[in-house]
Design a protein around this motif. Structure first.
Motif, PDB file in Angstrom:
ATOM      1  N   PHE A  88      -3.711   3.858  -8.717  1.00  0.00           N
ATOM      2  CA  PHE A  88      -4.243   2.639  -8.103  1.00  0.00           C
ATOM      3  C   PHE A  88      -4.453   2.823  -6.602  1.00  0.00           C
ATOM      4  N   ARG A  89      -3.513   3.513  -5.959  1.00  0.00           N
ATOM      5  CA  ARG A  89      -3.663   3.719  -4.510  1.00  0.00           C
ATOM      6  C   ARG A  89      -4.869   4.602  -4.209  1.00  0.00           C
ATOM      7  N   GLU A  90      -5.119   5.573  -5.078  1.00  0.00           N
ATOM      8  CA  GLU A  90      -6.317   6.403  -4.897  1.00  0.00           C
ATOM      9  C   GLU A  90      -7.591   5.588  -5.053  1.00  0.00           C
ATOM     10  N   GLN A  91      -7.507   4.492  -5.811  1.00  0.00           N
ATOM     11  CA  GLN A  91      -8.651   3.598  -5.997  1.00  0.00           C
ATOM     12  C   GLN A  91      -8.657   2.452  -4.984  1.00  0.00           C
ATOM     13  N   GLN A  92      -7.861   2.600  -3.925  1.00  0.00           N
ATOM     14  CA  GLN A  92      -7.799   1.607  -2.846  1.00  0.00           C
ATOM     15  C   GLN A  92      -7.269   0.256  -3.312  1.00  0.00           C
ATOM     16  N   LYS A  93      -6.349   0.292  -4.299  1.00  0.00           N
ATOM     17  CA  LYS A  93      -5.723  -0.950  -4.762  1.00  0.00           C
ATOM     18  C   LYS A  93      -4.264  -0.938  -4.323  1.00  0.00           C
ATOM     19  N   ASP A  94      -3.866  -1.975  -3.597  1.00  0.00           N
ATOM     20  CA  ASP A  94      -2.504  -2.042  -3.064  1.00  0.00           C
ATOM     21  C   ASP A  94      -1.492  -2.135  -4.203  1.00  0.00           C
ATOM     22  N   THR A  95      -0.535  -1.220  -4.193  1.00  0.00           N
ATOM     23  CA  THR A  95       0.541  -1.218  -5.187  1.00  0.00           C
ATOM     24  C   THR A  95       1.819  -0.799  -4.472  1.00  0.00           C
ATOM     25  N   SER A  96       2.810  -1.659  -4.498  1.00  0.00           N
ATOM     26  CA  SER A  96       4.048  -1.399  -3.765  1.00  0.00           C
ATOM     27  C   SER A  96       5.119  -0.836  -4.693  1.00  0.00           C
ATOM     28  N   VAL A  97       6.198  -0.346  -4.094  1.00  0.00           N
ATOM     29  CA  VAL A  97       7.351   0.131  -4.871  1.00  0.00           C
ATOM     30  C   VAL A  97       7.953  -1.021  -5.669  1.00  0.00           C
TER      31      VAL A  97
END
Length: 754
Positions: free
Chosen positions: A295-304
């Motif tokens: 998701f982060r590679e797709q520019q979607k914010d995802t937290s721990v």
């Protein structure tokens, strides 16, 4: 002497782990694996550093390569782990399934018998129908355990299980019960396969191997544990037909391992199975971390925090369902709720990138292969164009030697009907650029083997194949397409044969429309003359002669043409006109324009075609001014039937409405003609007018609509010119500013009127 039957699922990480652990504990002196005996010679490559799964054994008939089958292996395949163990321990390993020589032979006999068999008479014997079980037998065990899906039951019972005590005994007992309790239709091929497996086991015993490990599908385990008399199996295997079979290793992909590919022993989630093979104790944390990374590679914010919450939810779902650990279903539900916010489109991304994964294996170049396949792989390596499971785009600059060689290679493969690369549209009008999208499919290996009969190298096979296809083709358009592809493939001998073939077909063809269809292809061929160092004069002579024949025959072909045929003919006119303009030959252009003039003035020409011919002449500045107004007035005269006038107008305005916006006189003619139509006639021609104007761009339609409104606001007055009021005082104040911007003088002097 002991024989150990290990019933497994063909691609299961738990089964693979169990087999590996069992073999390490047993330490057998021979391993028998379910697979084609013809591929025994390929087992020496297992463990090679460049043979990385997923890979497959391709078995085929040399005389008919399309009759082939695949035996895929992944890192988590039990058979693969058994083979690797045997190679590491330097012990014997063999395939023990029914030889494909017999399988292909029986298929051939069945095909022959089916073709020779007479249709059976429709008789009613009165016998009761035989009950045939079509369900997966595992689903019965799953249903008894409270599962709706046999796959989920097997995964939780065997693939996810950490305690493996007596696991193979349990599998054998379960399959034995299913085989005894469920009525099944007699499967002759299955009986032959199991008889041959037992024959291989007896042979290993006869060779005095002390500890024999047998790796087979779970369903076959009881049939190998309960041996019938040897004579019964020998009688069953007597006089089996044979066919020649060859085998090789080929790369495979995870997508081809999935159910969706049509693979009978497919699995739903190869990427997930690889994950639990590599991380058997993962409670979902590693899996969720992979999703977060994606998701982060797709520019979607995802937290721990998202990851932690999703893992907790997945484990809670597993507990509620009485599972020892979360499976893929629980992880997907948690992902959808926490990380995707209920958006299924993100789940599709996870499926493509993680659950299935577009991973592709590798095969050593030293593995024995057909000569053509070896040549293709050498060229792929030389040109740095590796086989990939995912698509990869290449923008080729044909002025560079490497890119030119790549283009030649890809064009030759296209001529061989090996569709590894597909041409894409590229911006710009230059001929020195090509855009290709490459994506390798394992099934291409069969196409390569099939085309290997035409030659041992790509150039040789392509030349032989194209020449044979051209000699067997009677369609001029198809041969021209071959020529269009053969020139960028740089096959001079093939080009010479194709040109000779086109000459013969063109001379024998009396269909002017067929000749018009191939002219654009021939003109496109000449475009490669500069970049590809190809002499464009190879085709210029034939193109000129065909254009001459078209110009002679075309006026007669434009008479008595139905509306649908006229629409198709307009497209040919459009392509033909572009092709002649591209040639930039004054003689050919003049000949073409003279033909258009004849068509536009002939009363017998179809109205739509006559209108389009007039438009092309106007674009070429052959008909302008009063001549154009006269032609328009005659065609749009009230003496002509409204439908005929509307058809002429549709042809004249084809492609662009700008002419109506810029030429006020023509606009007034169209406006007056429409205004004078009686109500009945207007209703009759309205569909034609709508079709004409619907082809204009949206801005053109808007401006034409505004023009109609402004004409209506003028109380019906129509004039040949438009008067626009200009305030000279206000305009003069802007002149100094414009002149200052342009740097053409002193604004103060200009303001004084100097």
């Amino acid at each position: 002497m002991s024989v150990h039957i290990l019933g497994i699922r063909h691609h299961g990480p738990g089964s693979a782990r169990n087999v590996k652990a069992f073999l390490e504990e047993l330490q057998p002196d021979i391993v028998l694996v379910e697979g084609p005996p013809e591929a025994d010679a390929l087992l020496q490559w297992a463990g090679h550093e460049n043979l990385q799964p997923p890979v497959a054994i391709l078995a085929y008939q040399p005389e008919s390569p399309q009759k082939a089958c695949f035996y895929p292996f992944a890192a988590f395949s039990p058979e693969w782990q058994a083979i690797l163990y045997a190679r590491r321990q330097r012990i014997h390993v063999r395939f023990m399934d029914l030889p494909l020589a017999h399988v292909f032979g029986m298929e051939h006999e069945a095909t022959v018998d089916e073709n020779n068999q007479q249709p059976p008479e429709n008789t009613d014997s009165g016998s009761a129908p035989v009950f045939v079980v079509r369900r997966d037998p595992i689903s019965h065990l799953a249903e008894a355990a409270g599962y709706e899906d046999g796959e989920r039951w097997w995964e939780h019972m065997f693939e996810y299980r950490q305690q493996q005590t007596q696991i193979f005994e349990a599998v054998n007992d379960a399959m034995q019960a299913l085989r005894e309790e469920l009525p099944r239709k007699e499967d002759h091929l299955e009986q032959l396969r199991e008889a041959w497996m037992r024959k291989c086991i007896r042979l290993a015993e006869k060779e005095m191997f002390q500890r024999i490990a047998v790796i087979c599908g779970a369903w076959h385990a009881p049939a190998l544990n309960n041996m019938p008399k040897q004579k019964e199996d020998n009688d069953l295997l007597k006089s089996l037909p044979k066919a020649k079979v060859e085998c090789t290793w080929i790369p495979w992909t995870y997508s081809r391992l999935s159910y969706e590919s049509g693979y009978g022993a497919g699995i739903p989630s190869p990427g997930w199975y690889e994950h639990i093979w590599e991380h058997p104790a993962d409670d979902g944390t590693r899996w969720m971390a992979l999703i977060a990374k994606l998701f982060r590679e797709q520019q979607k914010d995802t937290s721990v925090a998202h990851v932690m919450e999703a893992v907790r939810l997945a484990n809670a779902l597993a507990s509620l369902r009485h599972y020892s650990r979360p499976g893929l279903e629980e992880l997907n539900e948690a992902t959808l709720s926490v990380l995707c916010n209920g958006e299924n489109i993100l789940m599709q991304l996870i499926r493509d990138e993680l659950i299935v994964r577009n991973r592709m294996g590798t095969v050593p170049i030293e593995v024995p292969k057909p000569p053509l396949q070896t040549d293709i792989e050498k060229l792929q390596k030389k040109l740095r164009m590796p086989q990939t499971a995912d698509f990869k785009d290449y923008l080729l600059d044909l002025r560079k030697d490497t890119d030119l060689e790549r283009s030649i290679f890809l064009h030759r493969l296209q001529l061989l009907e090996i569709r590894w690369g597909r041409r894409q549209e590229v911006s710009g009008k230059g001929t020195f650029k090509e855009q290709w999208r490459l994506q390798w499919d394992p099934s291409f290996s069969i196409d390569v083997i099939e085309k290997g009969s035409w030659g041992n190298t790509v150039a040789e096979a392509t030349a032989s194949f194209v020449i044979s296809s051209a000699n067997n083709t009677s369609t001029l358009q198809q041969v021209c397409r071959m020529l269009e592809s053969a020139i960028p493939a740089e096959l001079p001998a093939v080009v010479e044969v194709l040109i000779h073939r086109i000459n013969n077909l063109a001379a024998a063809s009396g269909d002017v429309l067929q000749l018009m269809e191939v002219i654009p292809s021939l003109v496109n061929i000449s475009r490669y003359g500069n970049v590809r160092k190809t002499d464009a004069a190879l085709v210029s002579g034939i193109a000129e002669s065909m254009i001459g024949r078209i110009c002679i025959s075309l006026p007669a072909a434009c008479t008595a043409v139905a509306d649908d045929a006229a629409l198709a003919l307009l497209e040919l006119f459009y392509a033909m006109n572009d092709a002649i303009n591209l040639l930039q030959d004054p003689a050919l252009t003049g000949e073409w324009q003279a033909t258009l003039l004849i068509i536009s003035r002939a009363a017998q020409s179809a109205s739509m075609i006559g209108g389009y011919a007039t438009r092309l002449l106007f674009d070429g500045k052959i008909i302008t001014g009063d001549a154009l107004v006269k032609a328009f007035s005659v065609a749009m005269s009230v003496a002509n039937p409204p439908a005929q006038a509307a058809a002429w107008l549709e042809g004249f305005l084809k492609g662009s409405g700008t002419l109506l916006l810029l030429d006020e006189e023509l606009w007034n003619m169209v406006h007056n003609w429409v205004s004078q139509l009686e109500n009945d006639f207007f209703i009759q021609v309205l569909p034609l007018l709508r079709r004409t104007f619907s082809n204009f761009t949206a801005p053109e339609r808007k401006k034409l609509g505004d023009k109609v409104k402004s004409a209506g606001a003028g109380n019906g007055k129509k004039s040949g010119s438009t008067t626009v009021g200009i305030d000279e005082n206000r305009a003069s104040k802007g002149i100094p500013v414009v002149m200052q911007i342009l740097g053409w003088g002193d604004s103060k002097i200009l303001a004084d009127g100097a």
